[in-house]
Design a protein around this motif. Sequence first.
Motif, PDB file in Angstrom:
ATOM      1  N   LEU A  55      10.266   3.534  -2.499  1.00  0.00           N
ATOM      2  CA  LEU A  55       9.795   3.339  -1.130  1.00  0.00           C
ATOM      3  C   LEU A  55       8.985   2.051  -1.011  1.00  0.00           C
ATOM      4  CD1 LEU A  55       8.841   7.043  -0.355  1.00  0.00           C
ATOM      5  CD2 LEU A  55      10.610   5.709   0.824  1.00  0.00           C
ATOM      6  N   SER A  56       8.244   1.709  -2.058  1.00  0.00           N
ATOM      7  CA  SER A  56       7.508   0.436  -2.054  1.00  0.00           C
ATOM      8  C   SER A  56       8.478  -0.738  -2.021  1.00  0.00           C
ATOM      9  CB  SER A  56       6.599   0.356  -3.282  1.00  0.00           C
ATOM     10  OG  SER A  56       5.617   1.382  -3.259  1.00  0.00           O
ATOM     11  N   GLN A  57       9.583  -0.609  -2.747  1.00  0.00           N
ATOM     12  CA  GLN A  57      10.608  -1.663  -2.706  1.00  0.00           C
ATOM     13  C   GLN A  57      11.220  -1.766  -1.311  1.00  0.00           C
ATOM     14  OE1 GLN A  57      13.486  -1.736  -6.005  1.00  0.00           O
ATOM     15  NE2 GLN A  57      12.107  -0.344  -7.143  1.00  0.00           N
ATOM     16  N   ALA A  58      11.441  -0.591  -0.674  1.00  0.00           N
ATOM     17  CA  ALA A  58      11.989  -0.601   0.685  1.00  0.00           C
ATOM     18  C   ALA A  58      11.036  -1.301   1.647  1.00  0.00           C
ATOM     19  CB  ALA A  58      12.265   0.830   1.142  1.00  0.00           C
ATOM     20  N   LEU A  59       9.744  -1.053   1.509  1.00  0.00           N
ATOM     21  CA  LEU A  59       8.755  -1.693   2.385  1.00  0.00           C
ATOM     22  C   LEU A  59       8.620  -3.178   2.091  1.00  0.00           C
ATOM     23  CD1 LEU A  59       6.114   1.171   2.459  1.00  0.00           C
ATOM     24  CD2 LEU A  59       7.327   0.226   4.437  1.00  0.00           C
ATOM     25  N   ALA A  60       8.909  -3.568   0.862  1.00  0.00           N
ATOM     26  CA  ALA A  60       8.905  -5.001   0.541  1.00  0.00           C
ATOM     27  C   ALA A  60      10.035  -5.716   1.282  1.00  0.00           C
ATOM     28  CB  ALA A  60       9.035  -5.195  -0.964  1.00  0.00           C
ATOM     29  N   LYS A  61      11.116  -4.985   1.549  1.00  0.00           N
ATOM     30  CA  LYS A  61      12.243  -5.559   2.292  1.00  0.00           C
ATOM     31  C   LYS A  61      11.945  -5.628   3.791  1.00  0.00           C
ATOM     32  CE  LYS A  61      14.966  -5.942  -1.320  1.00  0.00           C
ATOM     33  NZ  LYS A  61      15.349  -7.289  -1.841  1.00  0.00           N
ATOM     34  N   ASP A  62      11.141  -4.642   4.280  1.00  0.00           N
ATOM     35  CA  ASP A  62      10.808  -4.634   5.703  1.00  0.00           C
ATOM     36  C   ASP A  62       9.427  -4.004   5.874  1.00  0.00           C
ATOM     37  OD1 ASP A  62      10.511  -4.373   8.415  1.00  0.00           O
ATOM     38  OD2 ASP A  62      12.509  -3.542   8.772  1.00  0.00           O
ATOM     39  N   ARG A  63       8.414  -4.822   6.173  1.00  0.00           N
ATOM     40  CA  ARG A  63       7.036  -4.351   6.285  1.00  0.00           C
ATOM     41  C   ARG A  63       6.804  -3.500   7.548  1.00  0.00           C
ATOM     42  NH1 ARG A  63       4.521  -3.836   1.681  1.00  0.00           N
ATOM     43  NH2 ARG A  63       4.843  -5.665   0.347  1.00  0.00           N
ATOM     44  N   ASN A  64       7.790  -3.449   8.443  1.00  0.00           N
ATOM     45  CA  ASN A  64       7.647  -2.662   9.664  1.00  0.00           C
ATOM     46  C   ASN A  64       8.505  -1.399   9.639  1.00  0.00           C
ATOM     47  OD1 ASN A  64       5.851  -4.512  10.896  1.00  0.00           O
ATOM     48  ND2 ASN A  64       7.590  -5.833  11.410  1.00  0.00           N
ATOM     49  N   PHE A  65       8.871  -0.962   8.440  1.00  0.00           N
ATOM     50  CA  PHE A  65       9.753   0.196   8.260  1.00  0.00           C
ATOM     51  C   PHE A  65       8.901   1.477   8.399  1.00  0.00           C
ATOM     52  CE2 PHE A  65      13.354   1.864   5.242  1.00  0.00           C
ATOM     53  CZ  PHE A  65      13.670   2.827   6.171  1.00  0.00           C
ATOM     54  N   VAL A  66       8.852   1.985   9.630  1.00  0.00           N
ATOM     55  CA  VAL A  66       7.964   3.107   9.962  1.00  0.00           C
ATOM     56  C   VAL A  66       8.231   4.323   9.086  1.00  0.00           C
ATOM     57  CG1 VAL A  66       7.323   4.751  11.776  1.00  0.00           C
ATOM     58  CG2 VAL A  66       7.696   2.327  12.341  1.00  0.00           C
ATOM     59  N   GLU A  67       9.491   4.702   8.970  1.00  0.00           N
ATOM     60  CA  GLU A  67       9.850   5.932   8.260  1.00  0.00           C
ATOM     61  C   GLU A  67       9.527   5.845   6.769  1.00  0.00           C
ATOM     62  OE1 GLU A  67      11.939   5.427  11.994  1.00  0.00           O
ATOM     63  OE2 GLU A  67      11.870   4.162  10.196  1.00  0.00           O
ATOM     64  N   ALA A  68       9.610   4.664   6.194  1.00  0.00           N
ATOM     65  CA  ALA A  68       9.269   4.497   4.780  1.00  0.00           C
ATOM     66  C   ALA A  68       7.773   4.700   4.555  1.00  0.00           C
ATOM     67  CB  ALA A  68       9.701   3.116   4.289  1.00  0.00           C
ATOM     68  N   TYR A  69       6.961   4.228   5.514  1.00  0.00           N
ATOM     69  CA  TYR A  69       5.524   4.499   5.408  1.00  0.00           C
ATOM     70  C   TYR A  69       5.261   6.006   5.432  1.00  0.00           C
ATOM     71  CZ  TYR A  69       4.098  -0.395   5.974  1.00  0.00           C
ATOM     72  OH  TYR A  69       3.893  -1.737   5.778  1.00  0.00           O
ATOM     73  N   TYR A  70       5.995   6.692   6.328  1.00  0.00           N
ATOM     74  CA  TYR A  70       5.788   8.132   6.420  1.00  0.00           C
ATOM     75  C   TYR A  70       6.152   8.827   5.105  1.00  0.00           C
ATOM     76  CZ  TYR A  70       6.180  13.007   7.469  1.00  0.00           C
ATOM     77  OH  TYR A  70       6.030  14.358   7.411  1.00  0.00           O
TER      78      TYR A  70
END
Length: 641
Positions: A55-70
């Motif tokens: 999930l941290s890698q996913a957020l590195a790809k898009d810092r505005n990825f709401v669902e990944a933060y959740y």
Amino acid sequence: MAIFRILIFLFFTAITFQALSQAELSTKSKKAIELYTVADNFRVRGQFEEAINLLSQALAKDRNFVEAYYRRGLTYFSLKQYANAKADYEMGLSLTSDLRKQKVFWYDLGELYLLSGDYEKAMKVLSAFINNESQNKPKLARATALFRSAEFASKNQSTKSYHRRELSDTVNRFVMQYFPVLTADQRQLIFTRRAGDGPNDDEDLMVSKKDDKGRWTAPESISKNINTPLNEGTCSISADGRRLIFTSCSGRDGIGSCDLYESIKEGDVWTTPKNLGRNVNTSEWESQPSLSADGRTLYFVSDRRAGVGRRDIWISTLDETNTWTKAVNAGNEINSLFDEISPFIHANDRTLYFASNGLPGFGGYDIFYAERDSAEWENPQNIGNLINDHEDQFSFFITADGKKGYYSHEETLPSGLSRSKIYEVQIPAENQVRFRSNYVKGIIRDKITKASLKASVELINIDRNKRVSLVESDSITGDYLMVLTQGAEYALYINKKGYLFKSFNFNYSGINDFEPIVINIDLEKATAGSMVVLNNVFFDLDKFDLKPKSIPELEKIIRFMRENQQVRVEISGHTDNSGQPTYNKQLSQKRALSVFHYLTQKGIDKDRLVPIGHGSDKPLASNDSEQGRQQNRRIEFRIIK
């Protein structure tokens, strides 16, 4: 307990962002979506570190990825890393204006703030969820319960706390030790030991005993007949330390996923455990037992479907044939729509402690108590933040005298591993149980041979003519222990077939403080010449009318006479040497006749009874003291044939 909380949390978050299609996700990055999807395969299997990494890698790809933060916040939440979970939830919430997604964040942030002790923030986000949710009834009910807890906690915070201390490393020597229980004399501490912090690590029951200096000795396995290489979990023990109920989830003749088993101590040996059977155990989960002082009422937790909530407290009693009766639910007075666990019935048999996450509290599981004077439980009360806080509290045990408490506390170490220890707390007088208990104990023997006897020991509330407790002395040692509780006058009876019963009187109806009592009891065989003093036959001063509270003792005589049809007895009245000898003899004769008339009216043949008044002619003790004179004022029951 941490695993249990994770499972409950995952249950309530199952229908969240997972219901959204990829088209509804806040990111357009295919790589971020791929990492997000794979991460959840690890998360649902409990592989949390791998999920967080992806999930941290996913957020590195898009810092505005709401669902990944959740989902990363959800994973941190499962690991009880609340600060990280809070940061992710708050970030995700700040990035969305979609009401559906906001409600998910509000709901989970509400519980997270509550579990972190941030009650004002919890009320704010939970209120937002409640005001905007209309479809998901279970989550709405849960959010309402959480809001009430946050509101309660905000209004009931106190700076006071109990003085607590860890038990020494002699006891707290394992990775995990929890669910402590003690015998009434506070000489034995029994608890569950787990070898590691994993849910599948071996659990055993351990016992630590106090030495002559009042120090707890190194814990030992309670018995090779009980502990196995498999799982022996939470337990409860009767006040005399002779009846043990414990949980086992594998390796025995189980009925469900976890069952309750019973073992009896004879001398120094515990019997082979027996499954309590289908009146108590079901195909579901049963655990966390608590026995009444006499070991004849069992409280336990089950997740069977017939309950009020998900996990409820149930009750079974031991009948006259020593069979556990069909368990009944403790009812809406105790159980909520959510979880009630870790019951503990105090030695006074009037105060039930338990943990709940469905009643207003300070966050997580709080300790509550409910009292009863008859059959009905009063509304449960939160024990307050002298013990409770925003973390989970459970497995609370109060000593019979109400002065000390024992509980276990689990914490997550910086390494990520869990560790639990057993604590002792001093309970201030103003917070102690309303009805405190103590005990009478000793050895029951044959008067002539001094051989140990197995006899029944019965405690009667003589004002209500109601049996309070029934125990048996040890068949090998003759040891007995009976709990006595403030607020009543008691008759204690020792009964064994072939012997004359013995009676004692304990008046604790108005007593404020009392100490343990040791009475060794010698029983006489029911033969010609054997005699017993009737300690619970009462008259007013200078009167000969039987007082109503004499009835339990008189019923004992009737039962004895009916069971021994060939027996003929003398009922003799005695006084001290106060007053005139003639008057004393007349008064003692009238009192003996009162007993005689009561027995004949209940069907005892008058030819089997000889009433006689001796006045002050046959004292048992010197009349020079009030104690001696009191002993001399008595009714005796003597076999003459």
